[in-house]
Write a protein that holds these residues in place. Structure first.
Motif, PDB file in Angstrom:
ATOM      1  N   CYS A  26       0.803  -1.044  -0.187  1.00  9.02           N
ATOM      2  CA  CYS A  26      -0.088  -0.080  -0.119  1.00  9.02           C
ATOM      3  C   CYS A  26       0.758   1.525   0.051  1.00  9.02           C
ATOM      4  O   CYS A  26       1.908   1.014   0.183  1.00  9.02           O
ATOM      5  CB  CYS A  26      -1.118   0.200   1.179  1.00  9.02           C
ATOM      6  SG  CYS A  26       0.064   0.479   2.614  1.00  9.02           S
ATOM      7  N   PRO A  27       0.175   2.873  -0.247  1.00 12.22           N
ATOM      8  CA  PRO A  27       1.441   3.742  -0.093  1.00 12.22           C
ATOM      9  C   PRO A  27       1.742   4.038   0.937  1.00 12.22           C
ATOM     10  O   PRO A  27       0.717   4.074   1.980  1.00 12.22           O
ATOM     11  CB  PRO A  27       0.539   4.797  -0.680  1.00 12.22           C
ATOM     12  CG  PRO A  27      -0.521   3.955  -2.008  1.00 12.22           C
ATOM     13  CD  PRO A  27      -0.921   3.169  -0.563  1.00 12.22           C
ATOM     14  N   PHE A  28       2.482   4.641   1.632  1.00 14.01           N
ATOM     15  CA  PHE A  28       3.621   5.487   2.749  1.00 14.01           C
ATOM     16  C   PHE A  28       3.011   6.985   2.480  1.00 14.01           C
ATOM     17  O   PHE A  28       3.507   7.358   1.363  1.00 14.01           O
ATOM     18  CB  PHE A  28       4.745   4.996   2.574  1.00 14.01           C
ATOM     19  CG  PHE A  28       4.925   2.923   3.244  1.00 14.01           C
ATOM     20  CD1 PHE A  28       6.272   3.095   4.008  1.00 14.01           C
ATOM     21  CD2 PHE A  28       4.393   2.430   3.174  1.00 14.01           C
ATOM     22  CE1 PHE A  28       6.334   1.517   5.117  1.00 14.01           C
ATOM     23  CE2 PHE A  28       4.435   0.877   3.443  1.00 14.01           C
ATOM     24  CZ  PHE A  28       5.460   0.854   4.581  1.00 14.01           C
ATOM     25  N   LEU A  29       3.087   7.807   4.208  1.00 13.19           N
ATOM     26  CA  LEU A  29       3.273   9.065   3.885  1.00 13.19           C
ATOM     27  C   LEU A  29       4.381   8.992   4.921  1.00 13.19           C
ATOM     28  O   LEU A  29       4.418   8.645   5.936  1.00 13.19           O
ATOM     29  CB  LEU A  29       1.858   9.574   4.405  1.00 13.19           C
ATOM     30  CG  LEU A  29       0.160   9.301   4.056  1.00 13.19           C
ATOM     31  CD1 LEU A  29      -0.710   9.583   4.272  1.00 13.19           C
ATOM     32  CD2 LEU A  29       0.709   9.162   2.769  1.00 13.19           C
ATOM     33  N   PRO A  30       5.663   8.700   3.810  1.00 12.89           N
ATOM     34  CA  PRO A  30       6.932   9.275   4.415  1.00 12.89           C
ATOM     35  C   PRO A  30       7.120  10.346   5.476  1.00 12.89           C
ATOM     36  O   PRO A  30       7.389  11.643   4.867  1.00 12.89           O
ATOM     37  CB  PRO A  30       8.316   8.517   3.759  1.00 12.89           C
ATOM     38  CG  PRO A  30       7.041   8.683   2.858  1.00 12.89           C
ATOM     39  CD  PRO A  30       5.562   9.243   2.638  1.00 12.89           C
ATOM     40  N   SER A  31       7.808  10.400   6.918  1.00  8.49           N
ATOM     41  CA  SER A  31       8.625  11.385   7.242  1.00  8.49           C
ATOM     42  C   SER A  31       9.266  11.657   8.126  1.00  8.49           C
ATOM     43  O   SER A  31       9.949  10.058   7.749  1.00  8.49           O
ATOM     44  CB  SER A  31       7.700  11.605   8.734  1.00  8.49           C
ATOM     45  OG  SER A  31       7.746  13.438   9.097  1.00  8.49           O
ATOM     46  N   PHE A  32      10.417  11.501   8.842  1.00  8.63           N
ATOM     47  CA  PHE A  32      11.695  11.521   9.340  1.00  8.63           C
ATOM     48  C   PHE A  32      11.498  12.006  11.021  1.00  8.63           C
ATOM     49  O   PHE A  32      10.892  13.351  11.135  1.00  8.63           O
ATOM     50  CB  PHE A  32      13.017  12.017   8.831  1.00  8.63           C
ATOM     51  CG  PHE A  32      12.671  14.047   8.373  1.00  8.63           C
ATOM     52  CD1 PHE A  32      12.904  14.384   9.346  1.00  8.63           C
ATOM     53  CD2 PHE A  32      12.193  13.501   6.802  1.00  8.63           C
ATOM     54  CE1 PHE A  32      13.269  15.930   8.671  1.00  8.63           C
ATOM     55  CE2 PHE A  32      12.353  14.846   6.573  1.00  8.63           C
ATOM     56  CZ  PHE A  32      12.913  16.231   7.679  1.00  8.63           C
ATOM     57  N   ASP A  33      12.254  11.387  11.327  1.00 15.62           N
ATOM     58  CA  ASP A  33      12.772  12.185  12.944  1.00 15.62           C
ATOM     59  C   ASP A  33      14.397  12.452  13.132  1.00 15.62           C
ATOM     60  O   ASP A  33      14.824  13.025  12.263  1.00 15.62           O
ATOM     61  CB  ASP A  33      11.696  10.936  14.274  1.00 15.62           C
ATOM     62  CG  ASP A  33      12.116  11.034  15.151  1.00 15.62           C
ATOM     63  OD1 ASP A  33      11.597  12.700  15.283  1.00 15.62           O
ATOM     64  OD2 ASP A  33      12.116  11.053  16.549  1.00 15.62           O
ATOM     65  N   ASP A  34      15.037  11.618  13.874  1.00 18.83           N
ATOM     66  CA  ASP A  34      16.176  12.593  13.740  1.00 18.83           C
ATOM     67  C   ASP A  34      16.949  11.079  13.675  1.00 18.83           C
ATOM     68  O   ASP A  34      18.037  11.966  13.243  1.00 18.83           O
ATOM     69  CB  ASP A  34      16.373  12.332  15.690  1.00 18.83           C
ATOM     70  CG  ASP A  34      16.071  11.012  16.417  1.00 18.83           C
ATOM     71  OD1 ASP A  34      16.052  10.467  16.225  1.00 18.83           O
ATOM     72  OD2 ASP A  34      16.433  11.559  17.959  1.00 18.83           O
ATOM     73  N   HIS A  35      17.133   9.738  13.772  1.00 20.47           N
ATOM     74  CA  HIS A  35      18.203   9.300  13.486  1.00 20.47           C
ATOM     75  C   HIS A  35      18.086   9.225  11.962  1.00 20.47           C
ATOM     76  O   HIS A  35      19.303   8.226  11.335  1.00 20.47           O
ATOM     77  CB  HIS A  35      18.201   7.292  14.215  1.00 20.47           C
ATOM     78  CG  HIS A  35      17.629   7.770  15.258  1.00 20.47           C
ATOM     79  ND1 HIS A  35      18.896   7.510  15.809  1.00 20.47           N
ATOM     80  CD2 HIS A  35      16.885   7.616  16.120  1.00 20.47           C
ATOM     81  CE1 HIS A  35      19.241   7.269  17.630  1.00 20.47           C
ATOM     82  NE2 HIS A  35      17.849   7.593  17.673  1.00 20.47           N
ATOM     83  N   GLU A  36      17.397   9.400  11.346  1.00 18.21           N
ATOM     84  CA  GLU A  36      17.847   9.818   9.805  1.00 18.21           C
ATOM     85  C   GLU A  36      18.949  10.268   9.364  1.00 18.21           C
ATOM     86  O   GLU A  36      19.409  10.832   8.163  1.00 18.21           O
ATOM     87  CB  GLU A  36      16.182  10.265   9.039  1.00 18.21           C
ATOM     88  CG  GLU A  36      15.478   9.532   8.761  1.00 18.21           C
ATOM     89  CD  GLU A  36      14.391   8.568  10.070  1.00 18.21           C
ATOM     90  OE1 GLU A  36      13.396   8.851   9.970  1.00 18.21           O
ATOM     91  OE2 GLU A  36      14.466   9.963  10.888  1.00 18.21           O
ATOM     92  N   ILE A  37      19.351  11.428  10.330  1.00 17.55           N
ATOM     93  CA  ILE A  37      20.594  12.200  10.514  1.00 17.55           C
ATOM     94  C   ILE A  37      21.713  12.057  12.033  1.00 17.55           C
ATOM     95  O   ILE A  37      21.780  11.573  11.367  1.00 17.55           O
ATOM     96  CB  ILE A  37      20.127  13.571  10.506  1.00 17.55           C
ATOM     97  CG1 ILE A  37      18.956  14.149   9.383  1.00 17.55           C
ATOM     98  CG2 ILE A  37      20.861  14.925  10.252  1.00 17.55           C
ATOM     99  CD1 ILE A  37      18.390  15.497   9.145  1.00 17.55           C
ATOM    100  N   ALA A  38      20.707  12.216  13.030  1.00 20.64           N
ATOM    101  CA  ALA A  38      21.282  11.954  14.074  1.00 20.64           C
ATOM    102  C   ALA A  38      20.628  12.065  15.208  1.00 20.64           C
ATOM    103  O   ALA A  38      19.594  13.008  15.472  1.00 20.64           O
ATOM    104  CB  ALA A  38      22.611  13.473  14.473  1.00 20.64           C
ATOM    105  N   ASN A  39      21.471  11.245  16.358  1.00 22.03           N
ATOM    106  CA  ASN A  39      20.142  11.817  17.317  1.00 22.03           C
ATOM    107  C   ASN A  39      20.105  12.983  18.019  1.00 22.03           C
ATOM    108  O   ASN A  39      20.938  13.328  18.125  1.00 22.03           O
ATOM    109  CB  ASN A  39      20.928  10.622  18.382  1.00 22.03           C
ATOM    110  CG  ASN A  39      20.060  10.434  19.653  1.00 22.03           C
ATOM    111  OD1 ASN A  39      18.331  10.113  19.704  1.00 22.03           O
ATOM    112  ND2 ASN A  39      20.735  10.045  21.211  1.00 22.03           N
ATOM    113  N   ASN A  40      18.321  12.939  18.376  1.00 23.31           N
ATOM    114  CA  ASN A  40      18.011  14.217  19.106  1.00 23.31           C
ATOM    115  C   ASN A  40      18.551  15.688  18.482  1.00 23.31           C
ATOM    116  O   ASN A  40      18.759  16.931  18.796  1.00 23.31           O
ATOM    117  CB  ASN A  40      18.464  13.958  20.296  1.00 23.31           C
ATOM    118  CG  ASN A  40      17.545  13.434  21.202  1.00 23.31           C
ATOM    119  OD1 ASN A  40      17.035  12.316  21.063  1.00 23.31           O
ATOM    120  ND2 ASN A  40      17.186  13.295  22.982  1.00 23.31           N
TER     121      ASN A  40
END
Length: 534
Positions: free
Chosen positions: A243-257
């Motif tokens: 099915c389709p995703f609605l992707p977002s991102f939080d911190d760990h896609e770059i660096a913690n917190n």
């Protein structure tokens, strides 16, 4: 003589952003090489296929060509490759309704983001990719309902936090089997940490490990290889194809917190923004999102909206790029006056304005704020890693670190007369269901909405909190109606009359293929904010 124009004031970070953006654009070839037909020695579709960011007349279709996915270039040469996309009415792909082509280029890691339009609203389509003599698996996509239509039911999942070492992705296989309308991925799709043989606070042997040559992610190659590894997982591929995703991102896609232009290690802004630019490019290359989400250097417009007819309006928010830095040094704290300062924000002024306007224009029965970190006030006393104190303990990486920003969003909901606000959250690796209060300082303040916080797919592995811990948190948080320390996801079934949330739990992530069950079901009746256990 022409008068001098008014001087333009540019701060250091604005100049830096421009330099990074120019550097990335300058890396592209001045004259694109024509794509040619290629012959692959092995399957180039090792990362699967995906759809995302749907519209009433279409969606995005994604793949990436990687015959050797963990190599720096995925086993590809610098040559552009023509990719054919077929879209059909049926899962057997016998009734082709659209054929189109895209060019996969090295500059974007030979990823493909095909923006399909001109299709019928509110229905399933099926698709596959062809490159050279290779053919991808078949995926299922779905268009949004037509504006004004009221679907009888929408079924979707909220999920995220999937650290590779912490366990297997059994929950993603269950999501694939659910055959949903969409998935909201709240973030932490990858974790940027280096290879390790152990995991968890007790440093137990990891259920599975990354290759030994995987360092902490800093470069574009590091981030690309990390996404490629995660996407080789068959259960995650099955969920994306379902099915389709609605992707977002939080911190760990770059660096913690990380927060805005900084990380907790106080890395100088010039170095951190270069890292952020690399990370966000890799995020774009591996997500089924539109070209509008193509980063410009270290910046990306990640907040956006989706309307499921007149039933659900989803505002996907970004609580990382524009937020105030965590107050009082970050962490779980007993008392932090800085958190209550009026100027603090989680969304930034432009995103707050966008959200306020969207709320005013929303015709939907259910208004969803799909975001990353805990919105409700919360006292963490009683949880095992939190020290026992007399004062409440708050996590200032959440909205508890910017209470004025939370108050402004609450005021927006009231000003727009939103009858059924629902906040979707993740990040904490636990499942929580909470009632939202108009005034958190008053325990008798009326409920104005609900928050469903999904647990992790695998992050932190197994090891639930004790009944004593749970009882302490329930006592200190009367608005908390459910708490679980197991892995899994939240499945939502929405009708015009009610919202049902099924908290799905995996018995164990230490071995693949474990049972997945519903740990708790809660219901919200339309027009009557509050959680009812079932």
């Amino acid at each position: 003589m022409r008068p001098f124009s008014k001087p333009v004031s540019l701060d250091r970070r604005t100049l830096l952003r421009g330099a990074i953006g120019a550097g990335l654009i300058g890396a592209l070839p001045a004259r694109a090489t024509e794509p040619s037909r290629v012959v692959f020695k092995s399957d180039p579709f090792t990362l699967g296929v995906a759809s995302g960011d749907p519209a009433p007349d279409g969606f995005v279709l994604w793949t990436r060509l990687t015959p050797e996915p963990l190599k720096a270039r995925g086993g590809m040469s610098s040559q552009p490759v023509e990719v054919t996309i077929e879209i059909a009415d049926d899962p057997a792909m016998t009734k082709i309704v659209r054929t189109t082509t895209e060019t996969a280029r090295l500059e974007l890691a030979h990823s493909v983001h095909a923006e399909i339009d001109g299709l019928a609203p509110g229905r399933d389509y099926f698709y596959r990719f062809r490159a050279g003599d290779a053919e991808s698996p078949i995926g299922r996509a779905r268009t949004l309902p037509a504006p004004g239509d009221t679907p009888a039911q929408i079924r979707f999942a909220s999920a995220g936090c999937q650290r590779w070492e912490d366990g297997y992705y059994t929950a993603w296989r269950a999501i694939a089997d659910d055959k949903l309308d969409f998935v909201f991925h709240y973030g932490d799709y990858i974790y940027e940490y280096a290879h390790t043989e152990v995991t968890g606070r007790d440093k137990q042997p990891a259920p599975r490990t990354m290759p030994a040559d995987f360092p902490a992610c800093f470069t574009l190659t590091d981030y690309r290889r990390r996404y490629a590894l995660y996407k080789t997982d068959a259960d995650l591929q099955a969920a994306h194809a379902s099915c389709p995703f609605l992707p977002s991102f939080d911190d760990h896609e770059i660096a913690n917190n990380w927060a805005a232009d900084s990380d907790p290690k106080h890395t100088p802004a010039d170095a951190f923004l270069f890292r952020r630019a690399m990370a966000l490019q890799a995020w774009y290359e591996h997500m089924p999102v539109r070209r509008a989400q193509l980063p410009r250097g270290p910046d990306v417009r990640a907040y956006r909206g989706f309307r499921y007819g007149s039933l659900i309006d989803v505002a996907v928010l970004d609580t990382r790029q524009y937020r105030s830095r965590q107050p009082c040094g970050d962490g779980f704290l007993a008392g932090c006056a800085e958190a209550d300062e009026e100027g603090r924000t989680m969304l930034g002024a432009a995103q707050e304005q966008w959200l306020a306007e969207r709320l005013k224009q929303s015709p939907a029965t259910w208004q969803v704020l799909a975001q990353q970190v805990l919105f409700a006030q919360f006292d963490w006393r009683g949880f095992p890693f939190v020290k026992e104190t007399e004062a409440p303990i708050v996590d200032v990486d959440t909205w508890n670190g910017a209470t004025a920003g939370r108050a402004r969003v609450t005021a927006m909901l009231e000003a727009a007369k939103i009858a059924n606000p629902v906040v979707l959250t993740g990040d904490l690796h636990r499942a929580l269901a909470l009632e939202l209060r108009r005034d958190w300082r008053d325990p008798a303040s009326p409920c104005i909405g609900v928050e469903f916080l999904a647990t992790s797919i695998s992050s932190v592995g197994d090891g639930p909190a004790t009944d004593k811990d749970r009882a302490t948190m329930m006592r200190n948080n009367p608005h908390l109606k459910f708490f679980s320390d197991q892995r899994g996801y939240t499945r939502h079934v929405v009708t015009p009359a009610q919202w049902q949330a099924d908290y799905r739990a995996v018995d164990s992530t230490a071995t693949p293929g474990q049972p997945v069950r519903t740990a708790q079901t809660l219901v919200v009746e339309a027009g009557r904010p509050g959680l009812i256990p079932r």
